[in-house]
Design an enzyme around this catalytic site. Structure first.
Site, PDB file in Angstrom:
ATOM      1  N   GLU A  84     -23.144  13.962 -27.964  1.00 15.65           N
ATOM      2  CA  GLU A  84     -21.814  14.067 -28.587  1.00 15.65           C
ATOM      3  C   GLU A  84     -21.790  13.727 -30.074  1.00 15.65           C
ATOM      4  O   GLU A  84     -20.953  12.944 -30.525  1.00 15.65           O
ATOM      5  CB  GLU A  84     -20.819  13.198 -27.800  1.00 15.65           C
ATOM      6  CG  GLU A  84     -20.731  13.622 -26.344  1.00 15.65           C
ATOM      7  CD  GLU A  84     -19.895  12.685 -25.463  1.00 15.65           C
ATOM      8  OE1 GLU A  84     -19.267  11.760 -25.993  1.00 15.65           O
ATOM      9  OE2 GLU A  84     -19.873  12.907 -24.236  1.00 15.65           O
ATOM     10  N   GLU A 142     -22.831  18.267 -16.928  1.00 15.64           N
ATOM     11  CA  GLU A 142     -21.819  17.333 -16.398  1.00 15.64           C
ATOM     12  C   GLU A 142     -20.663  18.106 -15.771  1.00 15.64           C
ATOM     13  O   GLU A 142     -19.487  17.801 -16.007  1.00 15.64           O
ATOM     14  CB  GLU A 142     -21.305  16.415 -17.519  1.00 15.64           C
ATOM     15  CG  GLU A 142     -22.406  15.662 -18.237  1.00 15.64           C
ATOM     16  CD  GLU A 142     -21.891  14.639 -19.252  1.00 15.64           C
ATOM     17  OE1 GLU A 142     -20.690  14.329 -19.263  1.00 15.64           O
ATOM     18  OE2 GLU A 142     -22.724  14.145 -20.032  1.00 15.64           O
TER      19      GLU A 142
HETATM   20  O1  G3I Z   1     -19.627  -1.896 -15.028  1.00 16.71           O
HETATM   21  C1  G3I Z   1     -18.286  -2.314 -15.323  1.00 16.71           C
HETATM   22  C2  G3I Z   1     -17.786  -3.237 -14.259  1.00 16.71           C
HETATM   23  O2  G3I Z   1     -18.554  -4.412 -14.272  1.00 16.71           O
HETATM   24  C3  G3I Z   1     -16.298  -3.546 -14.522  1.00 16.71           C
HETATM   25  O3  G3I Z   1     -15.789  -4.313 -13.475  1.00 16.71           O
HETATM   26  C4  G3I Z   1     -15.488  -2.262 -14.631  1.00 16.71           C
HETATM   27  C5  G3I Z   1     -14.018  -2.527 -14.991  1.00 16.71           C
HETATM   28  O4  G3I Z   1     -13.470  -1.434 -15.675  1.00 16.71           O
HETATM   29  O5  G3I Z   1     -16.044  -1.476 -15.653  1.00 16.71           O
HETATM   30  C6  G3I Z   1     -17.391  -1.096 -15.383  1.00 16.71           C
HETATM   31  O6  G3I Z   1     -17.865  -0.262 -16.399  1.00 16.71           O
HETATM   32  C7  G3I Z   1     -17.324   1.041 -16.443  1.00 16.71           C
HETATM   33  C8  G3I Z   1     -18.465   2.028 -16.217  1.00 16.71           C
HETATM   34  O7  G3I Z   1     -17.978   3.344 -16.383  1.00 16.71           O
HETATM   35  C9  G3I Z   1     -19.077   1.909 -14.802  1.00 16.71           C
HETATM   36  O8  G3I Z   1     -18.123   2.203 -13.849  1.00 16.71           O
HETATM   37  C10 G3I Z   1     -16.711   1.256 -17.804  1.00 16.71           C
HETATM   38  O9  G3I Z   1     -15.554   0.440 -17.952  1.00 16.71           O
HETATM   39  C11 G3I Z   1     -16.324   2.699 -17.982  1.00 16.71           C
HETATM   40  O10 G3I Z   1     -15.921   2.930 -19.333  1.00 16.71           O
HETATM   41  C12 G3I Z   1     -17.511   3.576 -17.697  1.00 16.71           C
HETATM   42  O11 G3I Z   1     -17.090   4.915 -17.829  1.00 16.71           O
HETATM   43  C13 G3I Z   1     -18.133   5.867 -17.916  1.00 16.71           C
HETATM   44  C14 G3I Z   1     -18.034   6.588 -19.271  1.00 16.71           C
HETATM   45  O12 G3I Z   1     -18.969   7.631 -19.337  1.00 16.71           O
HETATM   46  C15 G3I Z   1     -18.314   5.661 -20.432  1.00 16.71           C
HETATM   47  O13 G3I Z   1     -19.644   5.241 -20.392  1.00 16.71           O
HETATM   48  C16 G3I Z   1     -17.963   6.877 -16.786  1.00 16.71           C
HETATM   49  O14 G3I Z   1     -18.243   6.212 -15.544  1.00 16.71           O
HETATM   50  C17 G3I Z   1     -18.934   8.047 -16.969  1.00 16.71           C
HETATM   51  O15 G3I Z   1     -18.645   9.044 -16.037  1.00 16.71           O
HETATM   52  C18 G3I Z   1     -18.756   8.617 -18.381  1.00 16.71           C
HETATM   53  O16 G3I Z   1     -19.695   9.658 -18.538  1.00 16.71           O
HETATM   54  C19 G3I Z   1     -19.609  10.397 -19.775  1.00 16.71           C
HETATM   55  C20 G3I Z   1     -21.017  10.784 -20.154  1.00 16.71           C
HETATM   56  O17 G3I Z   1     -21.837   9.641 -20.239  1.00 16.71           O
HETATM   57  C21 G3I Z   1     -21.022  11.552 -21.490  1.00 16.71           C
HETATM   58  N1  G3I Z   1     -20.115  12.687 -21.415  1.00 16.71           N
HETATM   59  C22 G3I Z   1     -18.753  12.404 -20.984  1.00 16.71           C
HETATM   60  C23 G3I Z   1     -18.775  11.678 -19.643  1.00 16.71           C
HETATM   61  C24 G3I Z   1     -17.387  11.439 -19.151  1.00 16.71           C
HETATM   62  O18 G3I Z   1     -16.747  10.547 -20.026  1.00 16.71           O
END
Ligand code: G3I
Length: 385
Positions: A165, A272
């Site tokens: 990105e 994705e």
């Molecule tokens: O691990 C913590 C957990 O300890 C906590 O209790 C919880 C509370 O919100 O958060 C958890 O972390 C979250 C993580 O996902 C695991 O579930 C983060 O807040 C959350 O922001 C994170 O979101 C991920 C996001 O990327 C940001 O990294 C999504 O699952 C994931 O599907 C998304 O994937 C991205 C790709 O990497 C890049 N392209 C877009 C795609 C969708 O956004």
């Protein structure tokens, strides 16, 4: 094949439902209908998984994933903040579970991702005395991170999303004004790819982004990659994330994007894929994780289940999308779904938290949806057969 579409889908349904219920992941029967076997002569079919799905806590999900998919991307656990939370501390325990799972089940492991503006700890961009890091400091940090991470998974990861990105979503600039660009400059991508190639000369190296079906962003992506190729930067493929909805992007735009990247002589990957079925007001296809929309009950209409007519719509949309992928099967090397099932999809929280989305092929009870069968049918009728 003289069966009508509906009859064929009914036959597939009974075979696959029994596969979902009874078979074990360790002994995939090559004669039964699975996505990985249906598309085996076309492209890898991948899935993004979370920790509980690979470490045995959600064993049923793990078995289904191993049975159906031939490639695996850790949804979050190879991101910088997971692998390298502090300057002198790497933590590979979580990510190693994906490598073990992929090896055990004969799945290609995709490393996601090395350089991104999101999910990267703040210290990465800081220098001494709380000042921003200098270009030299940040380049050194990038080199150490990429060498250590890619080195750790050498021989286990098929390919890396090296930079994720980097393109802007609007304005005059080609690149997003991320800390990487601000501190290092536009050549930060060149360095990242070169460090990755040094660390594992056998791994494929990809540029990965969302919204590349948009005309402006697609053209900018082509420009970016052409420049890299002219500078002899080692890059093997482009991943178009493909966070779609029921109507957008159009089949024509999806096809133009695949063709534009194939014309660069690179591998094309759908990295994705999902189809958001909920109403949205913001810019569709913009998967910027920081984008938010106002919560509203009217924007969450399927909390009690996903009605048949919508199931059919989703199945037709997936059939349309896979029709395009199969047409371009010689350019596409992998199609990865962003999540195993509706219950674990990131789209339940984006761009509004706490909604009930139904974007994937497998439902919350881990049962195949009509969309699953329409994709399976496309694979079974692939021109490769
Ligand atoms: O691990 C913590 C957990 O300890 C906590 O209790 C919880 C509370 O919100 O958060 C958890 O972390 C979250 C993580 O996902 C695991 O579930 C983060 O807040 C959350 O922001 C994170 O979101 C991920 C996001 O990327 C940001 O990294 C999504 O699952 C994931 O599907 C998304 O994937 C991205 C790709 O990497 C890049 N392209 C877009 C795609 C969708 O956004």
């Amino acid at each position: 094949m003289f069966l009508t579409d509906r009859k064929l889908i009914l036959v597939l349904t009974s075979v696959v439902v029994s596969v979902f219920q009874s078979a074990t992941a360790e002994e995939p029967d090559k004669n039964t209908a699975t996505l990985r076997s249906a598309f085996k002569d076309d492209f890898l079919v991948g899935v993004a998984l979370n920790t509980a799905q690979v470490d045995g806590r959600n064993a049923n999900a793990g078995e289904i994933a191993a049975r159906q998919f031939s490639a695996l991307t850790p949804e979050n656990d190879m991101k910088w903040q997971s692998l390298h939370p502090q300057p002198d501390r790497y933590d590979f325990k979580g990510a190693d579970a994906y490598a073990d799972f992929a090896e055990k089940h004969g799945m290609a492991l995709i490393g996601h991702n090395l350089i991104w503006h999101s999910q990267t700890p703040r210290w990465v961009f800081q220098g001494a005395d709380g000042k921003p890091a200098t270009r030299e400091e940040l380049l050194k940090r990038m080199e150490d991170h990429i060498h250590t991470v890619v080195g750790h998974f050498k021989g286990k990861v098929k390919g890396w999303d090296v930079v994720n990105e980097a393109l802007s979503d609007g304005g005059p600039d080609l690149l997003r004004d991320s800390p990487w660009r601000k501190i290092i400059g536009d050549d930060f991508l060149d360095h990242a790819f070169r460090f990755a190639r040094e660390a594992d000369p056998q791994a494929e190296l990809y540029y990965n982004d969302y919204g590349l079906e948009n005309e402006r962003k697609r053209a900018n992506c082509v420009k970016l990659i052409k420049g890299m190729l002219e500078r002899k930067v080692p890059i093997d493929g482009i991943g178009t994330q493909s966070h779609f909805n029921l109507n957008q992007p159009s089949p024509g735009e999806i096809e133009k994007t695949i063709q534009a990247f194939a014309d660069l002589g690179l591998k094309v990957m759908i990295t994705e894929l999902d189809v958001d079925i909920l109403p949205g007001r913001g810019p569709q296809g913009n998967a910027d994780i920081n984008r938010r929309e106002q919560a509203d009950p009217a924007a969450n209409p399927y909390t009690g289940g996903f009605p048949d007519d919508m199931q059919e719509k989703l199945a037709r949309r997936y059939a349309e999308i896979f029709g395009i992928y199969l047409k371009h099967r010689r350019s596409i090397t992998r199609v990865t779904f962003w999540g195993l099932d509706d219950g674990t999809s990131w789209l339940n929280g984006f761009p509004i938290r706490g909604r009930t989305n139904h974007p994937l092929l497998i439902d919350r009870q881990l049962k195949p949806k009509p969309a699953f069968f329409s994709v399976l049918k496309a694979g079974m009728e692939s021109p490769a057969k």
